[in-house]
Design a protein around this motif. Structure first.
Motif, PDB file in Angstrom:
ATOM      1  N   LEU A   1       0.813  -1.219   0.000  1.00 25.66           N
ATOM      2  CA  LEU A   1       0.000   0.000   0.000  1.00 25.66           C
ATOM      3  C   LEU A   1       0.845   1.266   0.000  1.00 25.66           C
ATOM      4  O   LEU A   1       1.926   1.310   0.588  1.00 25.66           O
ATOM      5  N   ASP A   2       0.319   2.280  -0.640  1.00 23.91           N
ATOM      6  CA  ASP A   2       0.901   3.618  -0.532  1.00 23.91           C
ATOM      7  C   ASP A   2       0.356   4.323   0.711  1.00 23.91           C
ATOM      8  O   ASP A   2       1.016   5.183   1.287  1.00 23.91           O
ATOM      9  N   GLU A   3      -0.870   3.946   1.115  1.00 27.43           N
ATOM     10  CA  GLU A   3      -1.504   4.552   2.286  1.00 27.43           C
ATOM     11  C   GLU A   3      -0.876   4.028   3.573  1.00 27.43           C
ATOM     12  O   GLU A   3      -0.424   2.883   3.632  1.00 27.43           O
ATOM     13  N   PRO A   4      -0.828   4.838   4.629  1.00 31.27           N
ATOM     14  CA  PRO A   4      -0.345   4.361   5.929  1.00 31.27           C
ATOM     15  C   PRO A   4      -1.236   3.229   6.439  1.00 31.27           C
ATOM     16  O   PRO A   4      -2.459   3.271   6.288  1.00 31.27           O
ATOM     17  N   CYS A   5      -0.613   2.229   7.021  1.00 30.54           N
ATOM     18  CA  CYS A   5      -1.367   1.083   7.530  1.00 30.54           C
ATOM     19  C   CYS A   5      -0.930   0.782   8.958  1.00 30.54           C
ATOM     20  O   CYS A   5       0.241   0.498   9.222  1.00 30.54           O
ATOM     21  N   ALA A   6      -1.893   0.855   9.885  1.00 36.29           N
ATOM     22  CA  ALA A   6      -1.636   0.509  11.282  1.00 36.29           C
ATOM     23  C   ALA A   6      -2.082  -0.930  11.516  1.00 36.29           C
ATOM     24  O   ALA A   6      -3.053  -1.398  10.912  1.00 36.29           O
ATOM     25  N   TRP A   7      -1.376  -1.626  12.415  1.00 33.11           N
ATOM     26  CA  TRP A   7      -1.646  -3.050  12.660  1.00 33.11           C
ATOM     27  C   TRP A   7      -1.799  -3.294  14.150  1.00 33.11           C
ATOM     28  O   TRP A   7      -1.041  -2.769  14.960  1.00 33.11           O
ATOM     29  N   LEU A   8      -2.782  -4.124  14.499  1.00 36.95           N
ATOM     30  CA  LEU A   8      -2.953  -4.537  15.886  1.00 36.95           C
ATOM     31  C   LEU A   8      -3.313  -6.014  15.921  1.00 36.95           C
ATOM     32  O   LEU A   8      -4.329  -6.425  15.354  1.00 36.95           O
ATOM     33  N   SER A   9      -2.470  -6.813  16.572  1.00 36.68           N
ATOM     34  CA  SER A   9      -2.752  -8.230  16.787  1.00 36.68           C
ATOM     35  C   SER A   9      -3.439  -8.374  18.138  1.00 36.68           C
ATOM     36  O   SER A   9      -2.863  -8.039  19.174  1.00 36.68           O
ATOM     37  N   LEU A  10      -4.659  -8.875  18.118  1.00 34.55           N
ATOM     38  CA  LEU A  10      -5.481  -8.926  19.324  1.00 34.55           C
ATOM     39  C   LEU A  10      -5.337 -10.242  20.068  1.00 34.55           C
ATOM     40  O   LEU A  10      -4.976 -11.264  19.485  1.00 34.55           O
ATOM     41  N   ASP A  11      -5.652 -10.197  21.374  1.00 35.60           N
ATOM     42  CA  ASP A  11      -5.781 -11.419  22.157  1.00 35.60           C
ATOM     43  C   ASP A  11      -6.964 -11.241  23.100  1.00 35.60           C
ATOM     44  O   ASP A  11      -7.595 -10.180  23.133  1.00 35.60           O
ATOM     45  N   SER A  12      -7.276 -12.275  23.866  1.00 34.89           N
ATOM     46  CA  SER A  12      -8.490 -12.247  24.686  1.00 34.89           C
ATOM     47  C   SER A  12      -8.463 -11.141  25.739  1.00 34.89           C
ATOM     48  O   SER A  12      -9.512 -10.632  26.153  1.00 34.89           O
ATOM     49  N   GLY A  13      -7.266 -10.743  26.183  1.00 33.24           N
ATOM     50  CA  GLY A  13      -7.160  -9.670  27.167  1.00 33.24           C
ATOM     51  C   GLY A  13      -7.640  -8.333  26.646  1.00 33.24           C
ATOM     52  O   GLY A  13      -7.966  -7.432  27.425  1.00 33.24           O
ATOM     53  N   ASP A  14      -7.726  -8.207  25.329  1.00 30.19           N
ATOM     54  CA  ASP A  14      -8.169  -6.957  24.719  1.00 30.19           C
ATOM     55  C   ASP A  14      -9.690  -6.825  24.702  1.00 30.19           C
ATOM     56  O   ASP A  14     -10.226  -5.850  24.174  1.00 30.19           O
ATOM     57  N   SER A  15     -10.392  -7.812  25.260  1.00 33.02           N
ATOM     58  CA  SER A  15     -11.847  -7.736  25.348  1.00 33.02           C
ATOM     59  C   SER A  15     -12.299  -6.638  26.304  1.00 33.02           C
ATOM     60  O   SER A  15     -13.419  -6.139  26.195  1.00 33.02           O
ATOM     61  N   ASP A  16     -11.448  -6.276  27.260  1.00 30.70           N
ATOM     62  CA  ASP A  16     -11.750  -5.146  28.139  1.00 30.70           C
ATOM     63  C   ASP A  16     -11.783  -3.869  27.315  1.00 30.70           C
ATOM     64  O   ASP A  16     -10.875  -3.593  26.523  1.00 30.70           O
ATOM     65  N   LEU A  17     -12.842  -3.081  27.468  1.00 35.44           N
ATOM     66  CA  LEU A  17     -13.046  -1.908  26.621  1.00 35.44           C
ATOM     67  C   LEU A  17     -11.892  -0.913  26.709  1.00 35.44           C
ATOM     68  O   LEU A  17     -11.408  -0.418  25.687  1.00 35.44           O
ATOM     69  N   THR A  18     -11.428  -0.638  27.924  1.00 34.61           N
ATOM     70  CA  THR A  18     -10.333   0.317  28.091  1.00 34.61           C
ATOM     71  C   THR A  18      -9.063  -0.174  27.427  1.00 34.61           C
ATOM     72  O   THR A  18      -8.357   0.581  26.750  1.00 34.61           O
TER      73      THR A  18
END
Length: 201
Positions: free
Chosen positions: A62-79
């Motif tokens: 991509l020419d556009e900026p791309c942000a990446w986040l690999s999630l896990d179950s601990g990320d279920s908390d909203l904060t």
């Protein structure tokens, strides 16, 4: 230690590298390019089907900026989820959404519409296009408020933001509604299966 004081794991913000030996699946890249036109792209298939590899290889082109986040179950908390979301965005847009960051560090929980509205407004203020990949989205618990925040973004899509979800199962979002409104790109198991020419290569 509560969710608000947990340190962010920076390696979750790194896009998985692709090797020079990877088969370039041009037909799927062309499908993924629609992600630059529509608010949401879902890449959904069982484990081991090459979802993350495809998305990472496409993102690399991509020419556009791309942000990446690999999630896990601990990320279920909203904060925690929103903290990581902001951290990922800040890897390509410095100091994005300052009001939202203030809200998630407030001593009392902020209502979803307030938090979602702040996030939408902050992202809408970003002038340049932004692709945000959430990998392993299936790890977010079905009853998590994170889905509500994501849906808020999709109901009121910022002009610059394009979301890409890589997941083993469809997220608990109104996929049919997005499909019907022409706001969704989909890559499924049948698409990820290799053609004869890709297998030969």
């Amino acid at each position: 230690m509560n969710a608000r004081s947990l340190p962010l794991i920076r390696t979750k913000l790194h896009r998985p590298p692709v090797t020079g030996e990877i088969v370039c699946r041009k037909r799927l890249h062309e499908v993924m390019d629609r992600a630059l036109e529509l608010p949401l792209t879902v890449v959904s298939a069982p484990a081991g089907c090459g979802k993350s590899t495809l998305v990472s290889h496409w993102a690399e082109s991509l020419d556009e900026p791309c942000a990446w986040l690999s999630l896990d179950s601990g990320d279920s908390d909203l904060t925690v989820f929103v903290s990581y979301l902001l951290a990922a965005i800040e890897t390509v847009v410095a100091d994005a959404c300052p009001e939202t960051r203030t809200l998630i560090t407030a001593p009392n929980p902020v209502p979803i519409p307030v938090l979602g509205g702040s996030l939408v407004n902050g992202l809408d203020a970003v002038d340049s296009p932004l692709v945000l990949v959430l990998d392993d989205y299936h790890r977010i618990e079905p009853d998590s408020s994170a889905h509500e925040i994501l849906w808020f973004l999709l109901e009121h899509p910022p002009r610059s933001l394009r979301l890409v979800l890589a997941t083993r199962s469809d997220p608990p979002l109104s996929i049919g509604s997005l499909r019907g409104r022409g706001r969704l790109t989909e890559v499924r198991l049948r698409d990820l299966q290799f053609t004869a020419s890709e297998t030969s290569e």
